[in-house]
Design a protein around this motif. Structure first.
Motif, short mmCIF file in Angstrom:
data_model
loop_
_atom_site.label_atom_id
_atom_site.label_comp_id
_atom_site.label_asym_id
_atom_site.label_seq_id
_atom_site.Cartn_x
_atom_site.Cartn_y
_atom_site.Cartn_z
N ALA A 123 -2.61 -1.54 4.81
CA ALA A 123 -3.68 -0.64 5.26
C ALA A 123 -4.73 -1.35 6.12
CB ALA A 123 -4.34 0.01 4.05
N ASN A 171 0.80 -1.22 0.00
CA ASN A 171 0.00 0.00 0.00
C ASN A 171 0.84 1.28 0.00
OD1 ASN A 171 -2.10 -1.88 2.06
ND2 ASN A 171 -2.74 -1.17 0.05
N THR A 195 -2.79 4.36 -7.50
CA THR A 195 -3.30 5.16 -6.38
C THR A 195 -4.80 4.94 -6.22
OG1 THR A 195 -1.58 6.82 -6.70
CG2 THR A 195 -3.52 7.49 -5.44
N PHE A 233 -5.73 9.05 2.94
CA PHE A 233 -5.71 7.93 3.88
C PHE A 233 -5.05 8.35 5.19
CE2 PHE A 233 -3.98 3.83 5.49
CZ PHE A 233 -5.18 3.16 5.62
N ARG A 284 -2.98 7.71 8.52
CA ARG A 284 -2.00 6.79 9.11
C ARG A 284 -1.61 7.19 10.53
NH1 ARG A 284 -0.28 6.51 3.82
NH2 ARG A 284 -0.52 4.39 3.02
N ARG A 328 -1.17 9.01 0.73
CA ARG A 328 -1.50 8.12 -0.38
C ARG A 328 -1.86 6.72 0.10
NH1 ARG A 328 1.09 4.16 -3.51
NH2 ARG A 328 0.44 4.11 -5.68
N LEU A 329 -2.94 6.18 -0.45
CA LEU A 329 -3.25 4.75 -0.31
C LEU A 329 -3.19 4.16 -1.70
CD1 LEU A 329 -4.31 2.21 1.21
CD2 LEU A 329 -6.61 3.01 0.68
N SER A 345 4.67 6.29 -2.07
CA SER A 345 4.06 7.19 -1.08
C SER A 345 3.98 8.59 -1.68
CB SER A 345 4.88 7.19 0.22
OG SER A 345 6.21 7.58 -0.04
N SER A 358 3.77 3.80 2.12
CA SER A 358 3.58 4.61 3.32
C SER A 358 4.86 5.36 3.67
CB SER A 358 3.15 3.75 4.51
OG SER A 358 4.05 2.69 4.70
#
Length: 204
Positions: free
Chosen positions: A57, A7, A34, A39, A41, A27-28, A180, A9
């Motif tokens: 995620a 995903n 994308t 998103f 975190r 970003r997810l 990311s 990160s």
């Protein structure tokens, strides 16, 4: 590709003078595609304690719900909030419990302890803690984050300077990582207030 990179990160926490900042990208993705650009975190446990979770995620959301549940139980029993180092030990224990089928997350914990002393730490997916006095990083952008933070970090920064430093470090790092990005989410926490800011990325 590692499942930790699935995903994408980037999470970083940095210490200032009686304050700390924690930031993540927004970003997810599913590998290079994308899915979302908002998103979350970074999660608030209480006013002086935050956790950032990089990794898969679905496990991020599951682990966060479990940590909130455990912290609420602690509040009911002890009638106080958990100290950052105590919370770090709790997270480590929860991750180690699942070591044969681990949560695919790498937490970054940041908080203000006694005498408003900042505490930051990160750990791997089975709970091995790594403490630091300046900054900690996690996620697919961690290599470039290390370089940017090493170059920009100064001890005893005030809250505004700390915000500028962590923001520049995050944005310049995610520009060098295709998994990311899309701006950032920054929390700067002092003994009296919590400031939350959204950073615009190159694509916004």
């Amino acid at each position: 590709m590692s499942i930790f990179e699935y995903n994408g990160s980037a999470v970083v926490a940095m210490v200032g003078k009686n304050c700390f900042a924690i930031a993540s990208d927004r970003r997810l993705g599913v590998q290079l595609q994308t899915i979302a650009t908002d998103f979350q975190r970074i999660f608030k446990i209480h006013d002086h304690l935050f956790i950032g979770l990089s990794g898969l995620a679905t496990d991020v959301q599951t682990l966060y719900q479990r940590l909130v549940f455990r912290h609420k139980l602690y509040q009911l029993r002890e009638e106080r909030d958990m100290k950052p180092d105590t919370f770090a030990s709790l997270v480590s224990a929860i991750l180690y419990e699942k070591r044969f089928g681990p949560y695919l997350c790498q937490p970054v914990i940041a908080g203000l302890g006694e005498d408003n002393k900042p505490f930051i730490c990160t750990m791997d997916s089975i709970g091995a803690k790594e403490l630091a006095k300046d900054f900690v990083v996690s996620g697919t952008a961690s290599e470039s984050l290390y370089g940017a933070c090493e170059a920009m970090y100064k001890p005893d920064m005030e809250a505004e300077e700390l915000f500028e430093t962590i923001s520049q470090a995050l944005l310049s790092s995610v520009d060098r990582d295709c998994l990311s990005g899309w701006g950032g989410h920054v929390y700067v926490v002092t003994p009296n207030e919590v400031k939350e800011r959204i950073l615009k990325g190159r694509m916004d």
